[in-house]
Scaffold this active site. Sequence first.
Site, PDB file in Angstrom:
ATOM      1  N   SER A  61       0.796  -1.239   0.000  1.00  0.00           N
ATOM      2  CA  SER A  61       0.000   0.000   0.000  1.00  0.00           C
ATOM      3  C   SER A  61       0.826   1.285   0.000  1.00  0.00           C
ATOM      4  O   SER A  61       0.278   2.360  -0.229  1.00  0.00           O
ATOM      5  CB  SER A  61      -0.915   0.030   1.223  1.00  0.00           C
ATOM      6  OG  SER A  61      -2.020  -0.786   0.994  1.00  0.00           O
ATOM      7  N   LYS A  64       0.496   3.370  -2.982  1.00  0.00           N
ATOM      8  CA  LYS A  64      -0.710   4.172  -3.242  1.00  0.00           C
ATOM      9  C   LYS A  64      -0.416   5.678  -3.223  1.00  0.00           C
ATOM     10  O   LYS A  64      -0.960   6.443  -4.016  1.00  0.00           O
ATOM     11  CB  LYS A  64      -1.788   3.868  -2.192  1.00  0.00           C
ATOM     12  CG  LYS A  64      -2.336   2.446  -2.252  1.00  0.00           C
ATOM     13  CD  LYS A  64      -3.164   2.145  -1.000  1.00  0.00           C
ATOM     14  CE  LYS A  64      -3.775   0.755  -1.039  1.00  0.00           C
ATOM     15  NZ  LYS A  64      -4.398   0.393   0.257  1.00  0.00           N
ATOM     16  N   TYR A 185      -2.828  -2.683 -10.464  1.00  0.00           N
ATOM     17  CA  TYR A 185      -2.777  -2.364  -9.027  1.00  0.00           C
ATOM     18  C   TYR A 185      -2.045  -3.471  -8.264  1.00  0.00           C
ATOM     19  O   TYR A 185      -1.174  -3.194  -7.426  1.00  0.00           O
ATOM     20  CB  TYR A 185      -4.202  -2.151  -8.486  1.00  0.00           C
ATOM     21  CG  TYR A 185      -4.265  -2.124  -6.980  1.00  0.00           C
ATOM     22  CD1 TYR A 185      -3.818  -1.016  -6.261  1.00  0.00           C
ATOM     23  CD2 TYR A 185      -4.729  -3.232  -6.261  1.00  0.00           C
ATOM     24  CE1 TYR A 185      -3.839  -1.006  -4.871  1.00  0.00           C
ATOM     25  CE2 TYR A 185      -4.755  -3.230  -4.872  1.00  0.00           C
ATOM     26  CZ  TYR A 185      -4.310  -2.117  -4.182  1.00  0.00           C
ATOM     27  OH  TYR A 185      -4.318  -2.117  -2.816  1.00  0.00           O
ATOM     28  N   TYR A 237      -4.417   4.195   7.693  1.00  0.00           N
ATOM     29  CA  TYR A 237      -5.752   3.587   7.739  1.00  0.00           C
ATOM     30  C   TYR A 237      -6.548   4.105   8.938  1.00  0.00           C
ATOM     31  O   TYR A 237      -6.506   5.299   9.235  1.00  0.00           O
ATOM     32  CB  TYR A 237      -5.656   2.054   7.769  1.00  0.00           C
ATOM     33  CG  TYR A 237      -4.714   1.501   6.763  1.00  0.00           C
ATOM     34  CD1 TYR A 237      -4.915   1.720   5.408  1.00  0.00           C
ATOM     35  CD2 TYR A 237      -3.608   0.767   7.150  1.00  0.00           C
ATOM     36  CE1 TYR A 237      -4.047   1.207   4.469  1.00  0.00           C
ATOM     37  CE2 TYR A 237      -2.740   0.250   6.214  1.00  0.00           C
ATOM     38  CZ  TYR A 237      -2.959   0.477   4.877  1.00  0.00           C
ATOM     39  OH  TYR A 237      -2.101  -0.018   3.960  1.00  0.00           O
ATOM     40  N   VAL A 255       1.100  -3.752   3.793  1.00  0.00           N
ATOM     41  CA  VAL A 255       1.014  -5.046   4.477  1.00  0.00           C
ATOM     42  C   VAL A 255       2.249  -5.922   4.250  1.00  0.00           C
ATOM     43  O   VAL A 255       2.371  -6.982   4.855  1.00  0.00           O
ATOM     44  CB  VAL A 255      -0.264  -5.852   4.103  1.00  0.00           C
ATOM     45  CG1 VAL A 255      -1.504  -5.191   4.667  1.00  0.00           C
ATOM     46  CG2 VAL A 255      -0.373  -6.066   2.606  1.00  0.00           C
TER      47      VAL A 255
HETATM   48  N1  GLN Z   1      -2.068  -5.230  -2.112  1.00  0.00           N
HETATM   49  C1  GLN Z   1      -2.691  -5.106  -0.824  1.00  0.00           C
HETATM   50  C2  GLN Z   1      -4.201  -5.145  -0.927  1.00  0.00           C
HETATM   51  O1  GLN Z   1      -4.737  -4.525  -1.804  1.00  0.00           O
HETATM   52  C3  GLN Z   1      -2.239  -3.843  -0.188  1.00  0.00           C
HETATM   53  C4  GLN Z   1      -2.895  -3.612   1.123  1.00  0.00           C
HETATM   54  C5  GLN Z   1      -2.017  -2.923   2.112  1.00  0.00           C
HETATM   55  O2  GLN Z   1      -0.799  -2.855   2.008  1.00  0.00           O
HETATM   56  N2  GLN Z   1      -2.646  -2.436   3.156  1.00  0.00           N
HETATM   57  O3  GLN Z   1      -4.870  -5.784  -0.158  1.00  0.00           O
END
Ligand code: GLN
Length: 399
Positions: A61, A64, A185, A237, A255
Amino acid sequence: MSRAFATVINQVRAQGLHGRVADYIPELAKADPDEFAIAATSVSGHTYQAGDSASRFTIQSISKAFTYALALQACGIDTVLRHVGVEPSGEAFNAISFDDRHRPANPLINAGAVVTTSLIPAATGDERFERIRAGLSEFAGRQLEADETVAASESATGDRNRALAMLARSHGMLGSTVDDAVEPYFRQCALLVDCSDLAVMGATLANHGENPITGQQVVSPTIAQQVLSLMSSCGMYDRSGQWLFEVGMPAKSGVGGGIVAVAPGEYGIGVYSPPLDEAGNSSRGVVALRTLAQEFGLHLFNHPDRPTSPIAGMVNDHSADTITLHLRGTIDFIAAEQVAYAAAEALHEAGRSMLLLDLADVTAITTVAGRLISDLCEDAGTARAWRVIVRDPARIMTS
Ligand code: GLN
């Protein structure tokens, strides 16, 4: 710095924190839970690191924030804002989160991230991924590659993200087909980085969008500021509020166990430790950054004590009917205010009619301080009976 990082790593390891390595993407479960690294890169391009700093992991993430920067650059703020909001959702990263205009709440949760990826102009999903890969590589200052095994593992189990993309598409928010949004993505999330890559990416944001290693202006200063704002309000988050309260740095977690954090104008920090807390943030990473923020005073709203007076010296010259103030350092609003009041008092007491402000040793003047000094010059001519002369050999007032 490296020594301080090694100490923090040892301190945090000793706390025996709990956490679980992400396993909802099966390949991520293979990460070594003991690995722990911290790196920082300054806006002058120097890197400091400690721990398992050579270990590579998927960016997840954290990507992003940077893809959002690329979308802003490619499409402009108005188009991006029509598709994705900028409000913290207060919900988990994979929540079904759409606002009253049918936009995902922000680009740093999955719903918003998939929409953001879909906005990157491209004819196919592969082309879209390649543009993102190239853009994130510019932030990192080296060519990043995806771990295609992790991307395939996520694609095989990624129905929730597909569902979010479908919902977004049904609301008219997706810029492409569902597949041409989610496949790039998944691959953007699978880009492999190490801690110092994260540090350089963060330092590029800290350095107004210019990569301090390559010197490339990757995105505009305005976009860097917009991305940092979002990282401050939404980067962690449903722990973003607590994070801003306790740590106070723009940050983004993934994650895979990575976190990037930014001390604006100073450096970017990358932390890596795979076990996650319930919110999906690296457990040790959170504590390490909280410790660093406290030790180094990095909280955004922690303002250091004011430096010594901006007035290095004052000369009262009777024969020239002049008071000279030698100024030094950075002149911000409060420093300029000090100068203005000290000048008025000195002129009044000494009965002089001319003030010379010597800026030879001034290193910077903030815009608002420059305005205050210009006002002082104008007021002096009209409302008061003195003249102000500014000696500014380096033209610091006009730069
Ligand atoms: N690729 C992961 C997902 O879309 C990324 C989520 C994350 O790092 N929080 O679930």
